[in-house]
Design a protein around this motif. Structure first.
Motif, PDB file in Angstrom:
ATOM      1  N   ASP A 161       0.810  -1.080   0.120  1.00  0.00           N
ATOM      2  CA  ASP A 161       0.069  -0.057   0.096  1.00  0.00           C
ATOM      3  C   ASP A 161       0.742   0.969  -0.081  1.00  0.00           C
ATOM      4  N   PHE A 162       1.385   1.583  -1.135  1.00  0.00           N
ATOM      5  CA  PHE A 162       2.012   2.874  -1.483  1.00  0.00           C
ATOM      6  C   PHE A 162       1.610   4.087  -2.096  1.00  0.00           C
ATOM      7  N   ASN A 192      -2.254   5.909  -4.639  1.00  0.00           N
ATOM      8  CA  ASN A 192      -3.698   5.557  -4.965  1.00  0.00           C
ATOM      9  C   ASN A 192      -3.714   4.424  -5.807  1.00  0.00           C
ATOM     10  N   ASN A 193      -2.960   3.830  -6.604  1.00  0.00           N
ATOM     11  CA  ASN A 193      -3.304   3.053  -7.706  1.00  0.00           C
ATOM     12  C   ASN A 193      -2.869   1.615  -7.267  1.00  0.00           C
ATOM     13  N   GLN A 194      -2.456   1.311  -5.856  1.00  0.00           N
ATOM     14  CA  GLN A 194      -2.117  -0.097  -5.633  1.00  0.00           C
ATOM     15  C   GLN A 194      -3.147  -1.108  -5.748  1.00  0.00           C
ATOM     16  N   LYS A 195      -4.631  -0.718  -5.655  1.00  0.00           N
ATOM     17  CA  LYS A 195      -5.464  -1.628  -5.988  1.00  0.00           C
ATOM     18  C   LYS A 195      -5.728  -2.004  -7.383  1.00  0.00           C
ATOM     19  N   GLN A 196      -5.586  -0.839  -8.138  1.00  0.00           N
ATOM     20  CA  GLN A 196      -5.624  -1.242  -9.596  1.00  0.00           C
ATOM     21  C   GLN A 196      -4.531  -2.180 -10.166  1.00  0.00           C
ATOM     22  N   ILE A 197      -3.442  -1.784  -9.497  1.00  0.00           N
ATOM     23  CA  ILE A 197      -2.068  -2.505  -9.992  1.00  0.00           C
ATOM     24  C   ILE A 197      -2.430  -4.055  -9.300  1.00  0.00           C
ATOM     25  N   ASN A 198      -2.887  -4.189  -8.395  1.00  0.00           N
ATOM     26  CA  ASN A 198      -2.886  -5.524  -7.858  1.00  0.00           C
ATOM     27  C   ASN A 198      -4.094  -6.408  -8.303  1.00  0.00           C
ATOM     28  N   ASP A 199      -5.199  -5.594  -8.859  1.00  0.00           N
ATOM     29  CA  ASP A 199      -6.264  -6.253  -9.314  1.00  0.00           C
ATOM     30  C   ASP A 199      -5.734  -6.846 -10.845  1.00  0.00           C
ATOM     31  N   SER A 200      -4.903  -6.098 -11.412  1.00  0.00           N
ATOM     32  CA  SER A 200      -4.083  -6.748 -12.600  1.00  0.00           C
ATOM     33  C   SER A 200      -3.270  -7.777 -12.352  1.00  0.00           C
ATOM     34  N   VAL A 201      -2.490  -7.772 -11.365  1.00  0.00           N
ATOM     35  CA  VAL A 201      -1.698  -8.784 -11.003  1.00  0.00           C
ATOM     36  C   VAL A 201      -2.563 -10.115 -10.513  1.00  0.00           C
ATOM     37  N   THR A 202      -3.685  -9.917  -9.673  1.00  0.00           N
ATOM     38  CA  THR A 202      -4.395 -11.131  -9.823  1.00  0.00           C
ATOM     39  C   THR A 202      -4.901 -11.918 -11.076  1.00  0.00           C
ATOM     40  N   ALA A 203      -5.482 -10.919 -11.843  1.00  0.00           N
ATOM     41  CA  ALA A 203      -5.905 -11.322 -13.082  1.00  0.00           C
ATOM     42  C   ALA A 203      -4.664 -12.143 -14.121  1.00  0.00           C
ATOM     43  N   LEU A 204      -3.621 -11.358 -14.032  1.00  0.00           N
ATOM     44  CA  LEU A 204      -2.601 -11.903 -14.881  1.00  0.00           C
ATOM     45  C   LEU A 204      -2.116 -13.403 -14.109  1.00  0.00           C
ATOM     46  N   ASN A 207      -4.501 -10.708   1.676  1.00  0.00           N
ATOM     47  CA  ASN A 207      -5.379  -9.622   1.182  1.00  0.00           C
ATOM     48  C   ASN A 207      -5.099  -8.826  -0.127  1.00  0.00           C
ATOM     49  N   ASN A 208      -4.351  -9.639  -1.028  1.00  0.00           N
ATOM     50  CA  ASN A 208      -3.695  -9.060  -2.241  1.00  0.00           C
ATOM     51  C   ASN A 208      -2.838  -7.776  -2.263  1.00  0.00           C
ATOM     52  N   LEU A 209      -2.015  -7.895  -1.109  1.00  0.00           N
ATOM     53  CA  LEU A 209      -1.199  -6.838  -0.741  1.00  0.00           C
ATOM     54  C   LEU A 209       0.076  -7.520  -0.356  1.00  0.00           C
ATOM     55  N   MET A 210       1.259  -6.951  -0.762  1.00  0.00           N
ATOM     56  CA  MET A 210       2.372  -7.440  -0.287  1.00  0.00           C
ATOM     57  C   MET A 210       2.637  -6.846   1.088  1.00  0.00           C
ATOM     58  N   LYS A 211       2.969  -7.708   2.153  1.00  0.00           N
ATOM     59  CA  LYS A 211       3.143  -7.432   3.598  1.00  0.00           C
ATOM     60  C   LYS A 211       4.048  -6.241   3.655  1.00  0.00           C
ATOM     61  N   PRO A 212       3.887  -5.305   4.484  1.00  0.00           N
ATOM     62  CA  PRO A 212       5.033  -4.070   4.478  1.00  0.00           C
ATOM     63  C   PRO A 212       6.293  -4.810   4.956  1.00  0.00           C
ATOM     64  N   VAL A 250      11.026   0.678   0.603  1.00  0.00           N
ATOM     65  CA  VAL A 250       9.992   1.759   0.764  1.00  0.00           C
ATOM     66  C   VAL A 250       9.084   2.160  -0.546  1.00  0.00           C
ATOM     67  N   ASP A 251       9.689   1.837  -1.568  1.00  0.00           N
ATOM     68  CA  ASP A 251       8.919   1.956  -2.790  1.00  0.00           C
ATOM     69  C   ASP A 251       7.798   1.150  -2.979  1.00  0.00           C
ATOM     70  N   GLY A 252       7.473   0.204  -2.043  1.00  0.00           N
ATOM     71  CA  GLY A 252       6.229  -0.692  -2.045  1.00  0.00           C
ATOM     72  C   GLY A 252       6.273  -1.941  -3.198  1.00  0.00           C
ATOM     73  N   LEU A 253       7.441  -1.759  -3.915  1.00  0.00           N
ATOM     74  CA  LEU A 253       7.454  -2.670  -5.078  1.00  0.00           C
ATOM     75  C   LEU A 253       8.488  -3.586  -4.901  1.00  0.00           C
ATOM     76  N   HIS A 254       9.789  -3.092  -4.592  1.00  0.00           N
ATOM     77  CA  HIS A 254      10.890  -4.276  -4.538  1.00  0.00           C
ATOM     78  C   HIS A 254      11.122  -4.824  -3.216  1.00  0.00           C
ATOM     79  N   TYR A 255      11.698  -6.090  -3.113  1.00  0.00           N
ATOM     80  CA  TYR A 255      11.603  -6.940  -2.025  1.00  0.00           C
ATOM     81  C   TYR A 255      12.740  -6.536  -1.240  1.00  0.00           C
ATOM     82  N   LYS A 256      12.818  -6.799   0.023  1.00  0.00           N
ATOM     83  CA  LYS A 256      13.645  -7.003   1.263  1.00  0.00           C
ATOM     84  C   LYS A 256      14.520  -8.250   1.150  1.00  0.00           C
ATOM     85  N   SER A 257      15.549  -8.152   1.693  1.00  0.00           N
ATOM     86  CA  SER A 257      16.434  -9.400   1.730  1.00  0.00           C
ATOM     87  C   SER A 257      15.671 -10.824   2.039  1.00  0.00           C
TER      88      SER A 257
END
Length: 225
Positions: free
Chosen positions: A149-150, A152-164, A189-194, A199-206
């Motif tokens: 959750d980073f 306003n578009n994360q729901k739109q992005i994650n909906d596309s992720v679910t469909a893909l 709940n279709n969100l990467m756990k914080p 911090v960008d909400g996209l890339h992985y921690k170690s």
């Protein structure tokens, strides 16, 4: 769609057993305008190493020293930051010249960020898998991870992720292809756990890479590699 592209453009830049032959879609102009694509593929032209394992992907793949993580000397990284699946198709020769036994394929989130339709992304995946299989290399797909959750578009992005992902999982099942899905372990709940996201909400921690490495080892063990 335009706001999605604008909001994630900078994030993305820092980010039967039949063989399936899909028609190759038209090249997206921005693949060649990605400075990381141009730079890294230029470097790839001078590399002469071969290895059993190739990691093909975007920045999620590119950021990791896979030889150190997997504690193996027979793995080569062919990730490119900000790359999309059409870019993967354009640089498959840099996979093939490594003469690998297996290729792990991770991508799709940048496509979604750039507003590329899921139909096109799937066509690209089908082409990539078909070309890799035609060379006698084992393809392994990776489900697209949710973002956290980073914006306003994360729901739109994650909906596309679910469909893909639903289509990727179905494709892998039909084609009898291994698929690694990290989402059940790092998302809720279709969100990467914080705690797993940078911090960008996209890339992985170690910690995510340790989970990913375990899943890769399971596939390698299954194939005796």
């Amino acid at each position: 769609l335009l706001s999605l592209f604008i909001n994630l453009f900078f994030v993305a830049f820092f980010i039967g057993k039949r063989i399936y032959y899909a028609e190759k879609p038209a090249t997206f102009a921005f693949v060649q305008s990605n400075s990381q694509f141009v730079e890294q593929t230029n470097y790839y032209t001078i590399y002469k190493s071969t290895a059993n394992i190739v990691m093909l992907g975007n920045s999620l793949t590119y950021r990791m020293h896979w030889d150190e993580l997997l504690q193996r000397k027979d793995v080569i990284n062919r990730g490119v930051g900000a790359d999309v699946t059409d870019g993967f198709s354009q640089r498959l020769n840099f996979v093939f010249n490594c003469n690998p036994k297996i290729c792990f394929i991770e991508g799709g989130i940048n496509d979604i960020a750039f507003g590329i339709p899921n139909n096109t992304i799937m066509t690209n995946f089908q082409h990539i898998v078909g070309e890799i299989r035609a060379k006698g290399i084992i393809p392994v797909l990776t489900a697209v991870s949710y973002v956290t959750d980073f914006s306003n578009n994360q729901k739109q992005i994650n909906d596309s992720v679910t469909a893909l992902n639903a289509r990727l999982i179905d494709f892998a099942r039909i084609q009898n292809i291994e698929l690694i899905n990290l989402n059940p372990m790092i998302s809720k709940n279709n969100l990467m756990k914080p705690e797993y996201a940078e911090v960008d909400g996209l890339h992985y921690k170690s910690s995510v890479y340790l989970i990913w490495a375990d899943e890769i080892r399971k596939v390698l063990s299954k194939h005796g590699i």
